[in-house]
Design a protein around this motif. Structure first.
Motif, PDB file in Angstrom:
ATOM      1  N   HIS A   1       0.838  -1.200   0.000  1.00  0.00           N
ATOM      2  CA  HIS A   1       0.000   0.000   0.000  1.00  0.00           C
ATOM      3  C   HIS A   1       0.871   1.247   0.000  1.00  0.00           C
ATOM      4  N   MET A   2       0.301   2.317  -0.524  1.00  0.00           N
ATOM      5  CA  MET A   2       1.019   3.582  -0.635  1.00  0.00           C
ATOM      6  C   MET A   2       0.048   4.730  -0.382  1.00  0.00           C
ATOM      7  N   ALA A   3       0.542   5.799   0.241  1.00  0.00           N
ATOM      8  CA  ALA A   3      -0.254   7.008   0.447  1.00  0.00           C
ATOM      9  C   ALA A   3       0.666   8.214   0.307  1.00  0.00           C
ATOM     10  N   VAL A   4       0.162   9.248  -0.348  1.00  0.00           N
ATOM     11  CA  VAL A   4       0.940  10.474  -0.535  1.00  0.00           C
ATOM     12  C   VAL A   4       0.054  11.678  -0.240  1.00  0.00           C
ATOM     13  N   GLN A   5       0.650  12.679   0.432  1.00  0.00           N
ATOM     14  CA  GLN A   5      -0.021  13.945   0.691  1.00  0.00           C
ATOM     15  C   GLN A   5       0.976  15.067   0.430  1.00  0.00           C
ATOM     16  N   VAL A   6       0.517  16.097  -0.264  1.00  0.00           N
ATOM     17  CA  VAL A   6       1.346  17.261  -0.539  1.00  0.00           C
ATOM     18  C   VAL A   6       0.495  18.504  -0.311  1.00  0.00           C
ATOM     19  N   MET A   7       1.067  19.473   0.429  1.00  0.00           N
ATOM     20  CA  MET A   7       0.411  20.751   0.637  1.00  0.00           C
ATOM     21  C   MET A   7       1.232  21.824  -0.076  1.00  0.00           C
TER      22      MET A   7
ATOM     23  N   GLY B   1      -0.691  29.092  -9.683  1.00  0.00           N
ATOM     24  CA  GLY B   1      -0.687  27.984 -10.638  1.00  0.00           C
ATOM     25  C   GLY B   1       0.288  26.898 -10.232  1.00  0.00           C
ATOM     26  N   ALA B   2       0.715  26.888  -8.963  1.00  0.00           N
ATOM     27  CA  ALA B   2       1.767  25.972  -8.516  1.00  0.00           C
ATOM     28  C   ALA B   2       1.348  24.510  -8.524  1.00  0.00           C
ATOM     29  N   ALA B   3       0.173  24.215  -8.051  1.00  0.00           N
ATOM     30  CA  ALA B   3      -0.230  22.820  -7.926  1.00  0.00           C
ATOM     31  C   ALA B   3      -0.721  22.270  -9.257  1.00  0.00           C
ATOM     32  N   PRO B   4      -0.242  21.084  -9.642  1.00  0.00           N
ATOM     33  CA  PRO B   4      -0.736  20.499 -10.891  1.00  0.00           C
ATOM     34  C   PRO B   4      -2.207  20.106 -10.738  1.00  0.00           C
ATOM     35  N   VAL B   5      -3.044  20.670 -11.573  1.00  0.00           N
ATOM     36  CA  VAL B   5      -4.498  20.509 -11.454  1.00  0.00           C
ATOM     37  C   VAL B   5      -4.921  19.045 -11.511  1.00  0.00           C
ATOM     38  N   GLN B   6      -4.219  18.215 -12.286  1.00  0.00           N
ATOM     39  CA  GLN B   6      -4.655  16.833 -12.425  1.00  0.00           C
ATOM     40  C   GLN B   6      -4.475  16.016 -11.139  1.00  0.00           C
ATOM     41  N   TYR B   7      -3.652  16.497 -10.181  1.00  0.00           N
ATOM     42  CA  TYR B   7      -3.402  15.740  -8.953  1.00  0.00           C
ATOM     43  C   TYR B   7      -3.826  16.471  -7.686  1.00  0.00           C
ATOM     44  N   ALA B   8      -4.045  17.785  -7.746  1.00  0.00           N
ATOM     45  CA  ALA B   8      -4.318  18.572  -6.540  1.00  0.00           C
ATOM     46  C   ALA B   8      -5.602  19.372  -6.698  1.00  0.00           C
ATOM     47  N   GLN B   9      -6.135  19.735  -5.546  1.00  0.00           N
ATOM     48  CA  GLN B   9      -7.338  20.556  -5.510  1.00  0.00           C
ATOM     49  C   GLN B   9      -7.180  21.511  -4.335  1.00  0.00           C
ATOM     50  N   GLY B  10      -7.371  22.798  -4.565  1.00  0.00           N
ATOM     51  CA  GLY B  10      -7.268  23.777  -3.491  1.00  0.00           C
ATOM     52  C   GLY B  10      -5.901  23.812  -2.840  1.00  0.00           C
ATOM     53  N   GLY B  11      -4.870  23.500  -3.604  1.00  0.00           N
ATOM     54  CA  GLY B  11      -3.519  23.542  -3.064  1.00  0.00           C
ATOM     55  C   GLY B  11      -3.138  22.318  -2.245  1.00  0.00           C
ATOM     56  N   TYR B  12      -3.923  21.245  -2.361  1.00  0.00           N
ATOM     57  CA  TYR B  12      -3.638  20.037  -1.580  1.00  0.00           C
ATOM     58  C   TYR B  12      -3.771  18.803  -2.474  1.00  0.00           C
ATOM     59  N   GLU B  13      -2.900  17.859  -2.252  1.00  0.00           N
ATOM     60  CA  GLU B  13      -2.900  16.608  -3.013  1.00  0.00           C
ATOM     61  C   GLU B  13      -2.913  15.449  -2.023  1.00  0.00           C
ATOM     62  N   ALA B  14      -3.804  14.512  -2.230  1.00  0.00           N
ATOM     63  CA  ALA B  14      -3.866  13.324  -1.381  1.00  0.00           C
ATOM     64  C   ALA B  14      -4.337  12.149  -2.230  1.00  0.00           C
ATOM     65  N   THR B  15      -3.542  11.088  -2.244  1.00  0.00           N
ATOM     66  CA  THR B  15      -3.859   9.902  -3.032  1.00  0.00           C
ATOM     67  C   THR B  15      -3.390   8.675  -2.268  1.00  0.00           C
ATOM     68  N   TYR B  16      -4.144   7.582  -2.364  1.00  0.00           N
ATOM     69  CA  TYR B  16      -3.696   6.321  -1.778  1.00  0.00           C
ATOM     70  C   TYR B  16      -4.151   5.158  -2.639  1.00  0.00           C
ATOM     71  N   GLY B  17      -3.496   4.026  -2.420  1.00  0.00           N
ATOM     72  CA  GLY B  17      -3.845   2.822  -3.162  1.00  0.00           C
ATOM     73  C   GLY B  17      -2.787   1.761  -2.971  1.00  0.00           C
ATOM     74  N   THR B  18      -2.736   0.837  -3.905  1.00  0.00           N
ATOM     75  CA  THR B  18      -1.707  -0.201  -3.860  1.00  0.00           C
ATOM     76  C   THR B  18      -0.676   0.107  -4.939  1.00  0.00           C
ATOM     77  N   TYR B  19       0.501  -0.471  -4.769  1.00  0.00           N
ATOM     78  CA  TYR B  19       1.545  -0.238  -5.764  1.00  0.00           C
ATOM     79  C   TYR B  19       2.274  -1.536  -6.048  1.00  0.00           C
ATOM     80  N   GLU B  20       2.862  -1.591  -7.233  1.00  0.00           N
ATOM     81  CA  GLU B  20       3.713  -2.721  -7.579  1.00  0.00           C
ATOM     82  C   GLU B  20       4.926  -2.203  -8.318  1.00  0.00           C
TER      83      GLU B  20
END
Length: 156
Positions: free
Chosen positions: A69-75, A84-103
Motif C-alpha cells: 500500500h502507498m499514500a501520498v499527501q502534498v500541501m 498555478g503551482a499545484a498540478p491541477v490533475q493531482y491537486a485541488q485547493g492547493g492540496y494533493e492526497a492519493t492512496y492505493g496499492t503499488y507494484e
C-alpha cells in the motif's frame, strides 16, 4: 543407465528453473523493500505556464507499506489559482492526497493503483511512475513524457 542420466538432467533443469524463479522473486522483494517506510518531501520541480521548470513551495509525506500500500499527501503553500503551482490533475485547493496499492516493475518504474484521491477523476486509474534512488533520496517522476514534473523524497 541412460534413463537414470535423463532423470538426473531433468531434476537438474527443474532445480535451475526453481532457483531462477526464486532468485527473481527475491530480487523484486529486495527492490520493493527499498521503498518501505515514510518519506519527507524535499522538493518538487515542475514547469510553469511558459514551460520554465522551477521548484514549488510545498511540504508533503509519502508512505509505502510492506503489504503493497502507498499514500501520498502534498500541501502547496501557494494554493492553485494564486500561482498555478499545484498540478491541477493531482491537486485541488492547493492540496494533493492519493492512496492505493503499488507494484514495482522491472523497468525502473512502479505503478500506483489509485483507490482513493482528493481529485476524484483519479479514482481507479493506474499511475505509472519512473524512479531512481540516490543516496537517501527517492526521485520520482511521471512515466508519461508529457508530464514534466519531478519530486524528491528523503527517508524519515
Amino acid at each position: 543407465m541412460k534413463s537414470l542420466q535423463r532423470m538426473c538432467v531433468g531434476l537438474l533443469l527443474i532445480g535451475l528453473a526453481a532457483t531462477t524463479l526464486s532468485s527473481g522473486q527475491d530480487q523484486k522483494e529486495a527492490l520493493q523493500s527499498r521503498f518501505l517506510g515514510t518519506w519527507r518531501l524535499l522538493w518538487i520541480e515542475q514547469p510553469d505556464a511558459a514551460g520554465n521548470v522551477h521548484k514549488v513551495d510545498c511540504a508533503g509525506q509519502l508512505i509505502y507499506t510492506s503489504d503493497g500500500h502507498m499514500a501520498v499527501q502534498v500541501m502547496y503553500r501557494s494554493p492553485e489559482g494564486e500561482s498555478g503551482a499545484a498540478p491541477v490533475q493531482y491537486a485541488q485547493g492547493g492540496y494533493e492526497a492519493t492512496y492505493g496499492t503499488y507494484e514495482v516493475n522491472d523497468d525502473h518504474t512502479y505503478t500506483l493503483h489509485v483507490e482513493g484521491a482528493l481529485v476524484r477523476k483519479l479514482l481507479g486509474k493506474d499511475l505509472k511512475r519512473a524512479y531512481e534512488f540516490s543516496g537517501k533520496q527517492l526521485i520520482v517522476k511521471s512515466a508519461n513524457p508529457e508530464e514534466k514534473w519531478r519530486v524528491a523524497w528523503e527517508r524519515q
